[in-house]
Design a protein around this motif. Structure first.
Motif, PDB file in Angstrom:
ATOM      1  N   ILE A   1       0.842  -1.212   0.000  1.00 28.83           N
ATOM      2  CA  ILE A   1       0.000   0.000   0.000  1.00 28.83           C
ATOM      3  C   ILE A   1       0.874   1.258   0.000  1.00 28.83           C
ATOM      4  O   ILE A   1       0.601   2.213  -0.733  1.00 28.83           O
ATOM      5  N   VAL A   2       1.933   1.237   0.801  1.00 28.09           N
ATOM      6  CA  VAL A   2       2.867   2.378   0.829  1.00 28.09           C
ATOM      7  C   VAL A   2       3.455   2.605  -0.565  1.00 28.09           C
ATOM      8  O   VAL A   2       3.490   3.739  -1.067  1.00 28.09           O
ATOM      9  N   LEU A   3       3.880   1.516  -1.192  1.00 27.48           N
ATOM     10  CA  LEU A   3       4.494   1.617  -2.521  1.00 27.48           C
ATOM     11  C   LEU A   3       3.496   2.161  -3.547  1.00 27.48           C
ATOM     12  O   LEU A   3       3.823   3.064  -4.326  1.00 27.48           O
ATOM     13  N   ILE A   4       2.282   1.633  -3.524  1.00 27.95           N
ATOM     14  CA  ILE A   4       1.245   2.102  -4.455  1.00 27.95           C
ATOM     15  C   ILE A   4       0.965   3.593  -4.227  1.00 27.95           C
ATOM     16  O   ILE A   4       0.890   4.375  -5.180  1.00 27.95           O
TER      17      ILE A   4
ATOM     18  N   PRO B   1      -0.658  -4.493 -11.271  1.00 29.69           N
ATOM     19  CA  PRO B   1      -0.137  -5.781 -10.783  1.00 29.69           C
ATOM     20  C   PRO B   1       0.064  -5.814  -9.259  1.00 29.69           C
ATOM     21  O   PRO B   1      -0.180  -6.841  -8.629  1.00 29.69           O
ATOM     22  N   LEU B   2       0.477  -4.686  -8.685  1.00 29.20           N
ATOM     23  CA  LEU B   2       0.634  -4.636  -7.224  1.00 29.20           C
ATOM     24  C   LEU B   2      -0.715  -4.804  -6.523  1.00 29.20           C
ATOM     25  O   LEU B   2      -0.811  -5.474  -5.487  1.00 29.20           O
ATOM     26  N   LEU B   3      -1.745  -4.206  -7.109  1.00 25.74           N
ATOM     27  CA  LEU B   3      -3.098  -4.372  -6.547  1.00 25.74           C
ATOM     28  C   LEU B   3      -3.548  -5.830  -6.646  1.00 25.74           C
ATOM     29  O   LEU B   3      -4.203  -6.350  -5.739  1.00 25.74           O
ATOM     30  N   MET B   4      -3.158  -6.483  -7.739  1.00 23.83           N
ATOM     31  CA  MET B   4      -3.490  -7.910  -7.898  1.00 23.83           C
ATOM     32  C   MET B   4      -2.779  -8.754  -6.839  1.00 23.83           C
ATOM     33  O   MET B   4      -3.367  -9.670  -6.257  1.00 23.83           O
ATOM     34  N   VAL B   5      -1.519  -8.416  -6.587  1.00 25.48           N
ATOM     35  CA  VAL B   5      -0.766  -9.127  -5.536  1.00 25.48           C
ATOM     36  C   VAL B   5      -1.460  -8.923  -4.187  1.00 25.48           C
ATOM     37  O   VAL B   5      -1.646  -9.870  -3.415  1.00 25.48           O
TER      38      VAL B   5
ATOM     39  N   GLU C   1       0.986 -21.002  -4.228  1.00 19.41           N
ATOM     40  CA  GLU C   1       0.318 -19.687  -4.333  1.00 19.41           C
ATOM     41  C   GLU C   1       1.298 -18.553  -4.028  1.00 19.41           C
ATOM     42  O   GLU C   1       1.313 -17.533  -4.712  1.00 19.41           O
ATOM     43  N   PHE C   2       2.110 -18.766  -3.002  1.00 23.05           N
ATOM     44  CA  PHE C   2       3.106 -17.733  -2.670  1.00 23.05           C
ATOM     45  C   PHE C   2       4.161 -17.620  -3.769  1.00 23.05           C
ATOM     46  O   PHE C   2       4.666 -16.537  -4.037  1.00 23.05           O
ATOM     47  N   HIS C   3       4.449 -18.748  -4.391  1.00 20.01           N
ATOM     48  CA  HIS C   3       5.415 -18.726  -5.498  1.00 20.01           C
ATOM     49  C   HIS C   3       4.878 -17.883  -6.654  1.00 20.01           C
ATOM     50  O   HIS C   3       5.615 -17.111  -7.269  1.00 20.01           O
ATOM     51  N   ARG C   4       3.588 -18.036  -6.918  1.00 17.41           N
ATOM     52  CA  ARG C   4       2.963 -17.224  -7.985  1.00 17.41           C
ATOM     53  C   ARG C   4       3.029 -15.735  -7.641  1.00 17.41           C
ATOM     54  O   ARG C   4       3.316 -14.899  -8.493  1.00 17.41           O
ATOM     55  N   LEU C   5       2.760 -15.431  -6.379  1.00 24.86           N
ATOM     56  CA  LEU C   5       2.843 -14.029  -5.937  1.00 24.86           C
ATOM     57  C   LEU C   5       4.269 -13.500  -6.091  1.00 24.86           C
ATOM     58  O   LEU C   5       4.482 -12.382  -6.560  1.00 24.86           O
ATOM     59  N   SER C   6       5.219 -14.325  -5.712  1.00 23.87           N
ATOM     60  CA  SER C   6       6.631 -13.949  -5.821  1.00 23.87           C
ATOM     61  C   SER C   6       7.004 -13.662  -7.277  1.00 23.87           C
ATOM     62  O   SER C   6       7.718 -12.699  -7.576  1.00 23.87           O
TER      63      SER C   6
ATOM     64  N   ARG D   1      -4.560  -8.282  -3.624  1.00 22.11           N
ATOM     65  CA  ARG D   1      -5.841  -9.004  -3.574  1.00 22.11           C
ATOM     66  C   ARG D   1      -5.632 -10.502  -3.327  1.00 22.11           C
ATOM     67  O   ARG D   1      -6.400 -11.149  -2.626  1.00 22.11           O
ATOM     68  N   LYS D   2      -4.565 -11.048  -3.912  1.00 21.71           N
ATOM     69  CA  LYS D   2      -4.330 -12.495  -3.799  1.00 21.71           C
ATOM     70  C   LYS D   2      -3.526 -12.871  -2.558  1.00 21.71           C
ATOM     71  O   LYS D   2      -3.350 -14.051  -2.268  1.00 21.71           O
ATOM     72  N   LEU D   3      -3.035 -11.867  -1.861  1.00 26.83           N
ATOM     73  CA  LEU D   3      -2.143 -12.133  -0.723  1.00 26.83           C
ATOM     74  C   LEU D   3      -2.874 -12.820   0.426  1.00 26.83           C
ATOM     75  O   LEU D   3      -2.412 -13.844   0.940  1.00 26.83           O
TER      76      LEU D   3
END
Length: 275
Positions: free
Chosen positions: A200-203, A233-237, A249-254, A239-241
């Motif tokens: 959120i800080v980064l966004i 893409p950060l918002l997608m991360v 799943e974490f690998h996909r996020l990574s 949402r999926k976090l």
């Protein structure tokens, strides 16, 4: 003229960073062998691809090449802090691999700082010869330096996010080997909150920057790129976090975060046209 020398020096510096990073990667794999047997048995580089005895040799060789390249740039630019700083990076990467990465947050912070340093070192080198140049060129160098600081900040935050997500992915192997990473020490939910806050800080920072560049310079295309290729893409991360549970799943996020790193770095291209 000096521009080509600058570019050449920057390329040598990037080369030095690549060799030092590769050396760090190899030594990290060496110390991680037992953990990786649990977390990613199919992706082992050490032992399968490179014999363990050779690993130290490769580490030393790559580190040495990185140092020699740093030394070459130092001599050319007459600033020896580069070699000293890169030597410190090699030592820190070794310490990280050996012990720090098993500690809470210190390893994550170190890797994030080193990632930022790779960019910052280029910006600092850019500032090196500033005093002898005409005012207009000095101003251009200062702009590049400020950009470098911004990108280093981006690199730090995105690396920290990815490091912690990787810790969530690797928690099983880490737990078995007594590592005190964040997911093990704080639990998964608290770790997810930590990651979410940084995302959120980064966004927020990225959006504020886009508003600034559009209002000041009308850089619509770069702002659009930033929103589509980095913020979305950060918002997608984000949402999926929270629903993520399994290592896959974490690998996909990574992987998604890695792509954001790439799109973030590629945004440099815009400044070639704008500045």
């Amino acid at each position: 003229g000096t521009a080509t020398v600058d570019v050449e020096m920057l390329l040598w510096l990037i080369g030095a960073s690549v060799f030092i990073a590769a050396a760090g990667y190899i030594i990290n794999d060496y110390f991680d062998l037992n953990i990786d047997l649990v977390n990613k048995p199919d992706k082992l580089v050490v032992a399968k691809v490179i014999n363990r005895r050779w690993v130290i040799l490769w580490h030393l060789l790559l580190s040495l090449i990185g140092l020699l390249l740093s030394g070459y740039v130092s001599i050319k630019l007459d600033s020896y802090w580069l070699t000293i700083a890169n030597a410190a990076c090699i030592v820190l990467l070794f310490i990280y691999s050996m012990s720090l990465k098993k500690q809470l947050l210190s390893g994550n912070l170190l890797i994030s700082l080193l990632t930022a340093w790779v960019i910052l070192v280029l910006a600092l080198a850019e500032m090196h010869s500033i005093s002898t140049e005409p005012i207009a060129i000095q101003e251009a160098h200062r702009k590049i330096f400020r950009l470098g600081v911004l990108y280093a900040g981006f690199a730090f935050i995105i690396s920290l996010i990815r490091e912690v997500v990787k810790d969530m992915e690797d928690r099983e192997g880490d737990r078995r080997h007594g590592c005190k990473t964040m997911p093990i020490a704080w639990g998964m939910n608290a770790t997810k909150v930590f990651v979410a806050v940084w995302i959120i800080v980064l966004i927020a920072v990225l959006l504020v920057l886009q508003v600034y560049v559009v209002s000041q310079f009308q850089w619509w295309i770069s702002a659009l790129y930033c929103v589509v290729a980095i913020v979305v893409p950060l918002l997608m991360v984000l949402r999926k976090l929270y629903p993520a549970q399994s290592p896959a799943e974490f690998h996909r996020l990574s992987t998604m975060i890695k792509l954001v790193m790439l799109t973030g770095i590629l945004s440099v291209v815009f400044f070639y046209f704008y500045i």
